[in-house]
Design an enzyme around this catalytic site. Structure first.
Site, PDB file in Angstrom:
ATOM      1  N   PHE A 495      -7.636  -6.235  -8.630  1.00 61.52           N
ATOM      2  CA  PHE A 495      -8.320  -4.968  -8.344  1.00 61.52           C
ATOM      3  C   PHE A 495      -7.265  -3.881  -8.326  1.00 61.52           C
ATOM      4  O   PHE A 495      -6.340  -3.894  -7.517  1.00 61.52           O
ATOM      5  CB  PHE A 495      -9.066  -4.979  -7.002  1.00 61.52           C
ATOM      6  CG  PHE A 495      -9.901  -3.726  -6.843  1.00 61.52           C
ATOM      7  CD1 PHE A 495     -11.229  -3.698  -7.257  1.00 61.52           C
ATOM      8  CD2 PHE A 495      -9.351  -2.553  -6.350  1.00 61.52           C
ATOM      9  CE1 PHE A 495     -11.982  -2.533  -7.172  1.00 61.52           C
ATOM     10  CE2 PHE A 495     -10.099  -1.397  -6.257  1.00 61.52           C
ATOM     11  CZ  PHE A 495     -11.415  -1.370  -6.667  1.00 61.52           C
ATOM     12  N   ASP A 580       1.434  -3.623  -7.745  1.00 58.84           N
ATOM     13  CA  ASP A 580       0.446  -2.746  -7.126  1.00 58.84           C
ATOM     14  C   ASP A 580       0.406  -3.100  -5.635  1.00 58.84           C
ATOM     15  O   ASP A 580      -0.203  -4.091  -5.236  1.00 58.84           O
ATOM     16  CB  ASP A 580      -0.921  -2.942  -7.782  1.00 58.84           C
ATOM     17  CG  ASP A 580      -1.976  -2.017  -7.174  1.00 58.84           C
ATOM     18  OD1 ASP A 580      -1.710  -1.426  -6.108  1.00 58.84           O
ATOM     19  OD2 ASP A 580      -3.073  -1.901  -7.769  1.00 58.84           O
ATOM     20  N   LYS A 609      -3.076   4.330   0.069  1.00 56.49           N
ATOM     21  CA  LYS A 609      -3.785   4.019   1.309  1.00 56.49           C
ATOM     22  C   LYS A 609      -3.032   4.460   2.574  1.00 56.49           C
ATOM     23  O   LYS A 609      -3.112   5.613   2.955  1.00 56.49           O
ATOM     24  CB  LYS A 609      -4.134   2.536   1.354  1.00 56.49           C
ATOM     25  CG  LYS A 609      -5.069   2.136   0.199  1.00 56.49           C
ATOM     26  CD  LYS A 609      -5.765   0.843   0.459  1.00 56.49           C
ATOM     27  CE  LYS A 609      -6.437   0.258  -0.765  1.00 56.49           C
ATOM     28  NZ  LYS A 609      -7.756   0.796  -1.056  1.00 56.49           N
TER      29      LYS A 609
HETATM   30  N1  PMP Z   1      -4.933  -0.962  -6.054  1.00 55.99           N
HETATM   31  C1  PMP Z   1      -5.267  -1.833  -5.115  1.00 55.99           C
HETATM   32  C2  PMP Z   1      -4.478  -3.099  -4.952  1.00 55.99           C
HETATM   33  C3  PMP Z   1      -6.341  -1.563  -4.276  1.00 55.99           C
HETATM   34  O1  PMP Z   1      -6.673  -2.448  -3.320  1.00 55.99           O
HETATM   35  C4  PMP Z   1      -7.054  -0.367  -4.444  1.00 55.99           C
HETATM   36  C5  PMP Z   1      -8.238  -0.006  -3.561  1.00 55.99           C
HETATM   37  N2  PMP Z   1      -8.807  -0.982  -2.821  1.00 55.99           N
HETATM   38  C6  PMP Z   1      -6.664   0.513  -5.453  1.00 55.99           C
HETATM   39  C7  PMP Z   1      -5.593   0.181  -6.241  1.00 55.99           C
HETATM   40  C8  PMP Z   1      -7.407   1.787  -5.715  1.00 55.99           C
HETATM   41  O2  PMP Z   1      -7.148   2.729  -4.720  1.00 55.99           O
HETATM   42  P1  PMP Z   1      -8.102   3.998  -4.543  1.00 55.99           P
HETATM   43  O3  PMP Z   1      -9.406   3.483  -4.028  1.00 55.99           O
HETATM   44  O4  PMP Z   1      -7.371   4.861  -3.573  1.00 55.99           O
HETATM   45  O5  PMP Z   1      -8.244   4.619  -5.883  1.00 55.99           O
END
Ligand code: PMP
Length: 736
Positions: A495, A580, A609
């Protein structure tokens, strides 16, 4: 200031009864919060007024035909632990509370005070006295007396000399009677003892009782209430506070009520008044006069704009209710919202109303919002630390932390301080100019990741897009991949966000369904298998994009050594390793970055986050110089990326993570929690896995869905969200 002074009888200036406040029929309700908890044994009650405001307690009263507004919340100056500092802070709060209460009455409103601890009473009733006897008073004028019905488990009549506990919040009644620390009494009593009645007492020191006896205050102890009945006792008490007075007030300390009915109080004392009975008796004996049907709507007081005072009307007839005070609601102890219901009941009894007219927020959202989420059926209104409160005042432990965005807890004081200060100084300028906050954030991000340059954006998905663009351009410019042939390898179950390019990498059919066509250049391999990576790499491979622990995929922890082996393969084949760490970074898994568990330094790291301190979207792509230098002015950007407000908050968030040792806490508490969950003998649980405070519990789908477990947990006061149908995640704020 004019206040009651019983020792110097003097001719009255007003024919009795004459009252310097308007007819009650004109009065709307001005709510004043006093967020005091300075002297209380636990700090919880200081949050009480804030929670009551956030959950919309004012809505409980709007159906009574009055206008109701929460006009101000008075907070003490920074609490000082030394006793003298506490007294000064309470004294300062009292002066400001008195000013707000007096202003409300003089403007024609009825003051309703919600106090943290009961020290608020010093200000509330001094304010009533000020409003009744506004300066200038003719010389030798006797101020108008008013009565006070004090409903409390305690006598609240300690003085600094006699208080065995030394708790300053235990002093307000003594102070109002002119005894106690000079800074709190201002040398003169606000109340005359013969017009004060105390009801419901069952916990006190002999010195306090002796003081009230000496002064002549009538105390109706709990055993008398039990013997005679509350109805008879309140009748006598009300006679005391009404006879010969211009009006009376009611001060309710919620600990007067039995903890079975009102557990959410600072110092619960068993065997108290029953809430329903108290409400019923107050409703028949001591209510605010109803609004006259034709009464014009008087303007509501605001502290800032007290300009048009309603002229005083002489009042004939029985003494009126002047103000109502309810103190000591401790939202941390009110897990199921019972105490909020009691407060609503009492308000309805005394002030009328009681029918909540708030439209269902969930219904409103469903009507006017896109249905792209399926929330649990709870409407949250307030967050503090690791707790959340819903509109009914029920308290929840946050095991979700907004997908780790709230790793620092809700309303972290350091974050709020920087947020509010920076918002006033400079918030958004765009990158058309330099600003004085961004450089320090970039520097700190590089120091903490061991990388060279950072590119700030807002959301995680934007940071992932940034990484993809950087990797592709690096492949063409540095590695020498043929134009438009660069490949990025991602993992099954990944994700990385929701943009069309990112969902092109997803293995989840729903994320792609109906949203194509998608950009090419992505490849997927099984997660946790470095041989698969070795097989997938080609001369066109620009980067391997991977979450060190898959989050939305179900809290999947790869086998030990996996990331280190991938790093080795990437190095050997001149492929960028991009981690990520939007969810796993910033302490979540027990290290500052999850890749540090394997001693891996990637070529690029994606953060988001928690970088926003739980209050703003702040994300970044941080990389080696060789990667980041591919960007030229105009290649990439975002209007809000790197704005001074976001930069200041993110820098403070990084400082908090380090100084509060949140990664270390996550490691320790995560181990504890994993062990505890693994020892649960539940047939529902198939597996418990995680790293630090990033934990997933796999539920046996034959027995229950993870969603059903989350709904059940919600009823137990724990909020989380299922992921992938079978996994319940536990990711509390790292401050837990
Ligand atoms: N990368 C990871 C590993 C995530 O868990 C998330 C969101 N859960 C994102 C990217 C996307 O972040 P955002 O919702 O702030 O766009």
């Amino acid at each position: 200031m004019s206040i009651v002074h019983p020792d110097s009888p003097a001719p009255r200036c007003h024919p009795q009864p004459a009252l310097c406040h308007p007819h009650p029929a004109l009065r709307n309700i001005a709510i004043i919060g006093v967020a005091s908890g300075i002297g209380a044994p636990e700090p919880g009650s200081a949050e009480g007024p804030g929670v009551l405001e956030a959950i919309g307690i004012a809505d409980q009263l709007t159906s009574a035909g009055r206008r109701v507004a929460w006009v101000s919340t008075i907070a003490p100056a920074a609490a000082c632990h030394a006793a003298a500092g506490k007294l000064d802070s309470i004294a300062d709060c009292a002066v400001r509370t008195a000013g707000a209460v007096a202003a409300a009455i003089q403007a024609g409103d009825f003051p309703l005070v919600f106090g943290g601890d009961h020290s608020c009473a010093i200000g509330t009733w001094r304010g009533v006295a000020q409003a009744l006897n506004p300066p200038p008073q003719p010389q030798a004028c006797t101020p108008q007396p008013f009565g006070l019905l004090w409903i409390d488990a305690h006598l609240d009549s300690h003085t600094p000399e006699t208080s065995p506990s030394g708790a300053p919040h235990g002093m307000p009644l003594a102070c109002l009677l002119g005894r106690g620390a000079g800074s709190l009494t201002q040398g003169v009593p606000v109340l005359q003892a013969q017009h004060v009645a105390v009801v419901g007492v069952r916990s006190f020191e002999p010195q306090e009782h002796a003081l009230l006896q000496e002064l002549g205050v009538r105390v109706f102890f709990m055993d008398e209430v039990m013997r005679r009945g509350l109805d008879a006792v309140l009748r006598d008490a009300l006679a005391i506070v009404q006879d010969g007075t211009a009006g009376f007030g009611i001060s309710i300390d919620l600990d007067a009520i039995d903890p079975a009915d009102a557990p959410g109080v600072g110092s619960p004392v068993p065997h108290g008044l029953r809430a329903a009975e108290l409400a019923a008796v107050l409703a028949t004996q001591a209510t605010l006069a109803p609004m006259a049907p034709s009464a014009p709507l008087a303007p509501l007081t605001t502290l800032a704009g007290l300009t048009a005072l309603v002229p005083p009307l002489p009042l004939r007839g029985p003494p009126v209710l002047l103000a109502l005070e309810i103190a000591e609601y401790d939202p941390y102890r009110d897990q199921d919202g019972k105490t909020v219901s009691v407060i609503a009941q009492l308000l309805a009894a005394v002030l009328g109303g009681g029918k909540c007219i708030t439209p269902s927020m969930a219904a409103l959202e469903l009507r006017h919002g896109a249905h792209n989420y399926d929330p649990l059926p709870v409407t949250l209104a307030k967050g503090q630390g690791v707790y959340l409160w819903d509109l009914q005042g029920r308290r929840y432990l946050d095991m979700m932390s907004a997908y780790s965005a709230v790793s620092l807890g809700h309303a972290h004081p350091r974050i709020l301080r920087v947020l509010t200060q920076q918002a006033q100084d400079l918030a958004v300028t765009s990158r058309a100019f330099y600003n004085n906050r961004l450089p320090r954030l970039l520097q700190r991000l590089c120091e903490m990741t061991g990388l060279d340059q950072a590119l700030p954006v807002n959301t995680g998905a934007e940071a992932v897009e940034t990484a993809i663009k950087a990797a592709r351009k690096w492949a063409y410019q540095v590695k020498g991949v043929a134009p438009d042939c660069a490949e990025i390898i991602a993992c099954d179950g990944n994700f990385h966000g929701r943009s069309t390019a990112i969902v092109a990498m997803s293995s989840e059919p729903q994320y792609q369904d109906g949203f194509g066509p998608f950009p090419a250049g992505f490849k997927r391999i099984p997660f946790g298998n470095s041989d698969a990576l070795a097989r997938a790499i080609t001369p066109h491979t620009a980067a391997f994009l991977v979450e060190p622990v898959q989050g939305e995929g179900g809290i999947i922890v790869p086998p030990p050594g996996y990331l280190a082996q991938c790093a080795q393969l990437c190095r050997e084949h001149n492929v960028l390793l991009i981690c990520d760490e939007v969810q796993t970074g910033l302490g979540r898994t027990g290290k500052f970055l999850a890749c540090q568990h394997e001693g891996v330094r990637p070529d690029g790291v994606i953060l988001g986050k928690a970088l926003g301190g739980g209050v703003l979207p702040v994300s970044a792509f941080v990389a080696r110089r060789e990667v980041m230098q591919v960007f030229r002015p105009g290649d990439h950007g975002s209007t809000f990326g790197g704005n001074p407000l976001a930069a200041a908050v993110a820098l403070e968030a990084l400082n908090v993570i380090v100084e509060e040792r949140l990664a270390e806490r996550s490691a320790d508490l995560g181990r504890y929690m994993l062990d505890a969950l693994r020892s649960l003998p539940s047939p529902l649980i198939r597996e418990v896995r995680g790293l630090g405070l990033f934990i997933g519990v796999e539920i046996d789908p034959a027995l229950s869905s993870a969603r059903q477990v989350c709904e059940r947990l919600m009823l137990c006061g724990i909020l989380s969200k299922d992921t992938h149908g079978t996994v319940v995640r536990f990711a509390p704020p790292l401050t837990i």
